[in-house]
Design an enzyme around this catalytic site. Structure first.
Site, PDB file in Angstrom:
ATOM      1  N   PHE A   1       0.624  10.372  23.144  1.00  0.00           N
ATOM      2  CA  PHE A   1       0.182   9.447  22.240  1.00  0.00           C
ATOM      3  C   PHE A   1       0.585  10.454  20.935  1.00  0.00           C
ATOM      4  O   PHE A   1       0.529  11.613  20.770  1.00  0.00           O
ATOM      5  CB  PHE A   1      -1.699   9.488  22.622  1.00  0.00           C
ATOM      6  CG  PHE A   1      -2.671   9.770  23.571  1.00  0.00           C
ATOM      7  CD1 PHE A   1      -2.417  10.095  24.339  1.00  0.00           C
ATOM      8  CD2 PHE A   1      -3.530   8.479  22.857  1.00  0.00           C
ATOM      9  CE1 PHE A   1      -3.123   9.975  25.989  1.00  0.00           C
ATOM     10  CE2 PHE A   1      -3.915   8.083  23.782  1.00  0.00           C
ATOM     11  CZ  PHE A   1      -3.840   8.792  25.407  1.00  0.00           C
ATOM     12  N   ASP A   2       0.416   9.148  19.517  1.00  0.00           N
ATOM     13  CA  ASP A   2       1.095   9.489  18.831  1.00  0.00           C
ATOM     14  C   ASP A   2      -0.328  10.386  18.204  1.00  0.00           C
ATOM     15  O   ASP A   2      -1.455   9.888  18.585  1.00  0.00           O
ATOM     16  CB  ASP A   2       1.219   8.722  17.588  1.00  0.00           C
ATOM     17  CG  ASP A   2       2.030   8.681  16.694  1.00  0.00           C
ATOM     18  OD1 ASP A   2       2.086   9.960  16.070  1.00  0.00           O
ATOM     19  OD2 ASP A   2       1.447   7.946  15.718  1.00  0.00           O
ATOM     20  N   ALA A   3      -0.234  10.838  17.287  1.00  0.00           N
ATOM     21  CA  ALA A   3      -1.092  11.654  16.429  1.00  0.00           C
ATOM     22  C   ALA A   3      -2.004  10.534  15.491  1.00  0.00           C
ATOM     23  O   ALA A   3      -3.289  10.323  15.235  1.00  0.00           O
ATOM     24  CB  ALA A   3      -1.089  13.453  16.338  1.00  0.00           C
TER      25      ALA A   3
ATOM     26  N   THR B   1      -2.904   7.526  15.026  1.00  0.00           N
ATOM     27  CA  THR B   1      -3.531   6.898  15.799  1.00  0.00           C
ATOM     28  C   THR B   1      -4.329   8.116  16.768  1.00  0.00           C
ATOM     29  O   THR B   1      -5.311   6.659  17.049  1.00  0.00           O
ATOM     30  CB  THR B   1      -2.138   6.934  16.990  1.00  0.00           C
ATOM     31  OG1 THR B   1      -1.168   6.457  16.507  1.00  0.00           O
ATOM     32  CG2 THR B   1      -2.503   6.725  18.176  1.00  0.00           C
TER      33      THR B   1
END
Lengths: 219, 219
Positions: free
Chosen positions: A9-11, A14
């Site tokens: 996951f991008d942070a 996102t």
């Protein structure tokens, strides 16, 4: 479809809403919070990508500071050192999107990894503050290799740390530039299209497009 | 200040007004011309910089086409192949800014060079159409080396073609990312700040800031 062994996951944008600083910005700059927040994020992304191209890496906390200063100036306002520190502290307490916790809980048992351009001094306090930390198996910062996404070297580093094959990764981001970079590198990608935008015209279409993270559960 | 032996000009936004396509856009998309033109330019720059970072070079004409398609879609409109060709043709007939010709005439006797990310099939017709061609000693396209500004390799190529020392170059651009890249590489820089924006917060301040090209005559 091959089996997914790592969900990466991008942070920012996102998992976490970068515009949740708007309330703090509005209390410093009445009625200007939204404009400053939008420019802050726009210039933050622009600056780390430019630094990547120019070969002038500086960590995300510095870039976040610089882009805040620019955003304030563009809106004909000023900011002092204490106010900058205050806003950077707010950036370590961004709200995560409503569905995040539930989706992460449903995916438990899988390898769930955060991989962000954020430097450790921004990213780790943020994830700790959110309470989501126990739901992840790893948190990887691009600062560890000093290569910003969407450079291939950044995704390669995350892949190496994940210890799986690249086609076993599902990468999720709300950022068009990030999802394009991940696809270009060879990850499976799910674009979390929170703003209902068109797919980027880069001949790197995401494998799936969802309006929020819940979509991943259908993958 | 050392003597300047080569005056190097960026093209799009600096000599030529990229938004002079707005009339054509408005006739295709009534009342949407400005929004589409702004997004077109924004995504064009974003796409060639992203391609540089991802290592997925495509020439400027392709990127300009892709970004136009994106801009049209973002504004909930559609475009067919003939309309795309028509708009790309308009992009080869952009208006140059009012002061351009006079400034170039006053600088005659010096080495005056255009250095642009534009591919030859976009850049050369544009300069020919403008009537400015005889005023330049050379027109250099980043496509010759397939490295987009602001990558250092792009400026290095222009320098090599100019045949002077890097401190003998004055580089002019209206684009913050371009003027930062040129400064990072070691050129003297004059930022043509046509929109009255703050200086980029990249610790790469331009040597001079002018509101249009006439300022260069005071260098």
């Amino acid at each position: 479809m091959p089996t997914i062994k790592a969900y990466i996951f991008d942070a920012y944008g996102t998992l976490f809403d970068v515009h949740s600083v708007m309330k703090e910005l509005n209390s410093l700059y009445p009625d200007k919070g939204e404009a400053i927040s939008q420019t802050w994020r726009k210039k933050q992304v622009e600056y780390f990508i430019l630094r990547q191209v120019m070969g002038r890496y500086k960590p995300f906390d510095q870039v976040t500071r610089d882009s805040l200063v620019y955003a304030v100036k563009e809106n004909d306002q000023s900011i002092d050192e204490d106010q900058i520190e205050h806003m950077l502290e707010s950036y370590r307490q961004l709200k995560h999107y409503d569905e995040t916790e539930e989706v992460l809980k449903q995916l438990q048992g899988n390898e769930l990894i955060v991989f962000s351009n954020g430097s450790e001094n921004m990213l780790h306090p943020l994830i700790q503050f959110s309470g989501l930390e126990p739901l992840f198996s790893d948190v990887i910062s691009a600062d560890e290799i000093k290569q910003y996404k969407p450079a291939p070297a950044a995704y390669a580093y995350a892949l190496e740390k994940a210890g799986v094959k690249r086609e076993e990764v599902l990468f999720m981001s709300s950022n068009g530039w990030d999802i394009s970079g991940a696809k270009s590198f060879g990850f499976h990608t799910a674009w979390i299209n929170r703003n209902g935008l068109p797919v980027e015209e880069l001949q790197l279409k995401p494998d799936a497009v969802y309006e929020d993270l819940k979509g991943i559960l259908e993958w």
